[in-house]
Design a protein around this motif. Structure first.
Motif, mmCIF file in Angstrom:
data_model
loop_
_atom_site.group_PDB
_atom_site.id
_atom_site.type_symbol
_atom_site.label_atom_id
_atom_site.label_comp_id
_atom_site.label_asym_id
_atom_site.label_seq_id
_atom_site.Cartn_x
_atom_site.Cartn_y
_atom_site.Cartn_z
ATOM 1 N N GLY A 157 5.146 5.209 -12.277
ATOM 2 C CA GLY A 157 6.273 4.457 -11.747
ATOM 3 C C GLY A 157 6.293 4.280 -10.246
ATOM 4 O O GLY A 157 7.282 3.773 -9.701
ATOM 5 N N TYR A 158 5.214 4.671 -9.570
ATOM 6 C CA TYR A 158 5.159 4.541 -8.115
ATOM 7 C C TYR A 158 4.337 3.315 -7.712
ATOM 8 O O TYR A 158 3.551 2.789 -8.496
ATOM 9 C CB TYR A 158 4.543 5.798 -7.491
ATOM 10 C CG TYR A 158 5.296 7.055 -7.853
ATOM 11 C CD1 TYR A 158 6.507 7.358 -7.245
ATOM 12 C CD2 TYR A 158 4.812 7.923 -8.825
ATOM 13 C CE1 TYR A 158 7.209 8.506 -7.589
ATOM 14 C CE2 TYR A 158 5.508 9.073 -9.182
ATOM 15 C CZ TYR A 158 6.709 9.360 -8.557
ATOM 16 O OH TYR A 158 7.407 10.494 -8.910
ATOM 17 N N ALA A 159 4.509 2.897 -6.475
ATOM 18 C CA ALA A 159 3.611 1.942 -5.839
ATOM 19 C C ALA A 159 2.651 2.766 -4.994
ATOM 20 O O ALA A 159 3.095 3.571 -4.163
ATOM 21 C CB ALA A 159 4.387 0.957 -4.965
ATOM 22 N N ALA A 160 1.350 2.627 -5.206
ATOM 23 C CA ALA A 160 0.395 3.530 -4.568
ATOM 24 C C ALA A 160 -0.709 2.759 -3.858
ATOM 25 O O ALA A 160 -1.181 1.734 -4.358
ATOM 26 C CB ALA A 160 -0.209 4.478 -5.598
ATOM 27 N N PHE A 161 -1.126 3.275 -2.733
ATOM 28 C CA PHE A 161 -2.160 2.639 -1.910
ATOM 29 C C PHE A 161 -3.237 3.658 -1.582
ATOM 30 O O PHE A 161 -2.992 4.626 -0.857
ATOM 31 C CB PHE A 161 -1.534 2.094 -0.625
ATOM 32 C CG PHE A 161 -2.489 1.427 0.317
ATOM 33 C CD1 PHE A 161 -3.513 0.605 -0.140
ATOM 34 C CD2 PHE A 161 -2.348 1.595 1.689
ATOM 35 C CE1 PHE A 161 -4.378 -0.024 0.744
ATOM 36 C CE2 PHE A 161 -3.199 0.971 2.590
ATOM 37 C CZ PHE A 161 -4.232 0.160 2.110
ATOM 38 N N ALA A 162 -4.429 3.458 -2.158
ATOM 39 C CA ALA A 162 -5.596 4.269 -1.819
ATOM 40 C C ALA A 162 -6.161 3.718 -0.519
ATOM 41 O O ALA A 162 -6.824 2.681 -0.499
ATOM 42 C CB ALA A 162 -6.631 4.221 -2.937
ATOM 43 N N CYS A 163 -5.878 4.403 0.567
ATOM 44 C CA CYS A 163 -6.089 3.827 1.892
ATOM 45 C C CYS A 163 -7.480 4.133 2.437
ATOM 46 O O CYS A 163 -8.272 4.866 1.844
ATOM 47 C CB CYS A 163 -5.008 4.316 2.856
ATOM 48 S SG CYS A 163 -5.161 6.059 3.334
ATOM 49 N N ASP A 164 -7.738 3.563 3.592
ATOM 50 C CA ASP A 164 -9.017 3.682 4.295
ATOM 51 C C ASP A 164 -8.707 4.041 5.737
ATOM 52 O O ASP A 164 -8.038 3.278 6.430
ATOM 53 C CB ASP A 164 -9.754 2.335 4.204
ATOM 54 C CG ASP A 164 -10.910 2.202 5.186
ATOM 55 O OD1 ASP A 164 -11.490 3.235 5.577
ATOM 56 O OD2 ASP A 164 -11.220 1.056 5.565
ATOM 57 N N VAL A 165 -9.165 5.201 6.199
ATOM 58 C CA VAL A 165 -8.958 5.556 7.609
ATOM 59 C C VAL A 165 -10.255 5.542 8.403
ATOM 60 O O VAL A 165 -10.229 5.748 9.617
ATOM 61 C CB VAL A 165 -8.272 6.938 7.761
ATOM 62 C CG1 VAL A 165 -6.863 6.904 7.199
ATOM 63 C CG2 VAL A 165 -9.092 8.043 7.125
ATOM 64 N N VAL A 198 7.460 -2.954 -14.003
ATOM 65 C CA VAL A 198 8.576 -2.411 -13.226
ATOM 66 C C VAL A 198 9.049 -3.483 -12.258
ATOM 67 O O VAL A 198 8.252 -4.117 -11.569
ATOM 68 C CB VAL A 198 8.141 -1.149 -12.464
ATOM 69 C CG1 VAL A 198 9.291 -0.605 -11.621
ATOM 70 C CG2 VAL A 198 7.647 -0.081 -13.424
ATOM 71 N N THR A 199 10.334 -3.704 -12.212
ATOM 72 C CA THR A 199 10.882 -4.714 -11.312
ATOM 73 C C THR A 199 11.431 -4.063 -10.048
ATOM 74 O O THR A 199 11.925 -2.931 -10.085
ATOM 75 C CB THR A 199 11.998 -5.517 -11.993
ATOM 76 O OG1 THR A 199 13.037 -4.631 -12.412
ATOM 77 C CG2 THR A 199 11.448 -6.271 -13.206
ATOM 78 N N GLY A 200 11.347 -4.786 -8.957
ATOM 79 C CA GLY A 200 11.896 -4.313 -7.703
ATOM 80 C C GLY A 200 11.015 -3.293 -7.013
ATOM 81 O O GLY A 200 9.957 -2.895 -7.509
ATOM 82 N N ALA A 201 11.490 -2.868 -5.852
ATOM 83 C CA ALA A 201 10.750 -1.882 -5.069
ATOM 84 C C ALA A 201 10.919 -0.490 -5.672
ATOM 85 O O ALA A 201 11.953 -0.157 -6.230
ATOM 86 C CB ALA A 201 11.236 -1.890 -3.629
ATOM 87 N N ARG A 202 9.875 0.309 -5.571
ATOM 88 C CA ARG A 202 9.865 1.656 -6.134
ATOM 89 C C ARG A 202 9.287 2.616 -5.094
ATOM 90 O O ARG A 202 8.675 2.189 -4.109
ATOM 91 C CB ARG A 202 9.048 1.689 -7.416
ATOM 92 C CG ARG A 202 7.559 1.429 -7.200
ATOM 93 C CD ARG A 202 6.949 0.531 -8.236
ATOM 94 N NE ARG A 202 7.421 -0.845 -8.138
ATOM 95 C CZ ARG A 202 6.977 -1.837 -8.914
ATOM 96 N NH1 ARG A 202 6.064 -1.609 -9.838
ATOM 97 N NH2 ARG A 202 7.454 -3.054 -8.763
ATOM 98 N N PRO A 203 9.435 3.925 -5.291
ATOM 99 C CA PRO A 203 8.867 4.866 -4.328
ATOM 100 C C PRO A 203 7.376 4.613 -4.114
ATOM 101 O O PRO A 203 6.639 4.271 -5.044
ATOM 102 C CB PRO A 203 9.119 6.228 -4.972
ATOM 103 C CG PRO A 203 10.319 6.017 -5.830
ATOM 104 C CD PRO A 203 10.177 4.622 -6.365
#
Length: 240
Positions: free
Chosen positions: A58-66, A27-32
């Motif tokens: 099709g998303y950009a996803a971040f499994a975060c750490d709090v 996928v090119t470019g920024a995505r949700p």
């Protein structure tokens, strides 16, 4: 399609913090962008896999750490120690969620103007707190979350759309808590929906949580149905 992942270490109150970012390099470019917020155990491989599944959609996803870099627990005694610290300081939790969201939207593949969050158990509470605090998400999905309100005032109106996926037999979310959440969100003029799954309890998406006792544990039907509901919710949210 090739799903990629990379670790992200970022600053925040009480940090540093370390999570995993996933995207489809076809996928090119920024995505949700979608923030994935873990349960009581903290950031782990199953969260990374959820981020990868979102990347495949099709998303950009971040499994975060709090909790903080290296702060992870296992099931059993002491499993909730880092969560307990944040439950006792919801303002600190809010600020850490804000830092996680900032780390996500700073990625080149992420569209900073189209962000959402999903969370599981404690992470489901975090999603609701992000909406209550007015953080810059368009919507959020809480899977078998916890519904108690923070000790600071929520914004009005709550502009983030919300999908709450709830196991009806969840002892951490009895019927009166579900009704109270609906009343809270209605008073805040939120766009909200609650899907309740009969025969499902707390942790119904967690394939590793089996034979966990009454009101807890994996439920394949609720897992499948709630993920499908999330997919439709995000498609509608981002008009894709």
């Amino acid at each position: 399609m090739t799903i990629r992942r990379r670790p992200i270490v970022h600053d925040g109150p009480g940090g540093p913090f370390e999570g995993v970012f996933a995207w489809d390099d076809a996928v090119t470019g920024a995505r949700p962008a979608v923030l994935v917020i873990p349960n009581v155990l903290g950031q782990k491989e199953s969260d990374n896999e959820k981020a990868e599944a979102l990347a495949a959609l099709g998303y950009a996803a971040f499994a975060c750490d709090v909790f903080g870099q290296g702060k992870r627990t296992q099931r059993g005694e002491g499993a909730s120690r880092y969560m307990d610290e944040l439950n006792a300081d919801r303002a600190l939790l809010r600020d850490r969620l804000c830092a996680s969201l900032a780390a996500l939207v700073a990625q080149d593949e992420a569209d900073a103007d189209r962000a959402a969050a999903i969370g599981f158990c404690f992470g489901g509470k975090c999603v609701l707190d992000m909406a209550r605090a007015g953080l810059a998400i368009r919507g959020g999905v809480s899977f078998h979350g916890v519904y108690d309100r923070p000790d600071y005032d929520s914004v009005t109106p709550v502009t983030a759309r919300l999908l709450i996926c709830h196991g009806w037999d969840d002892p951490l979310g009895p019927p009166q808590a579900v009704v109270a959440l609906g009343e809270e969100l209605t008073q805040a003029s939120a766009d909200w929906q609650i899907h309740a799954y009969g025969g499902a309890g707390h942790g119904f998406t967690d394939v590793l949580l089996r034979e966990a006792g009454a009101g807890f544990g994996y439920n394949a039907a609720a897992d499948r149905r709630s993920w499908a509901a999330m997919r439709f919710f995000l498609q509608e949210l981002f008009q894709i």
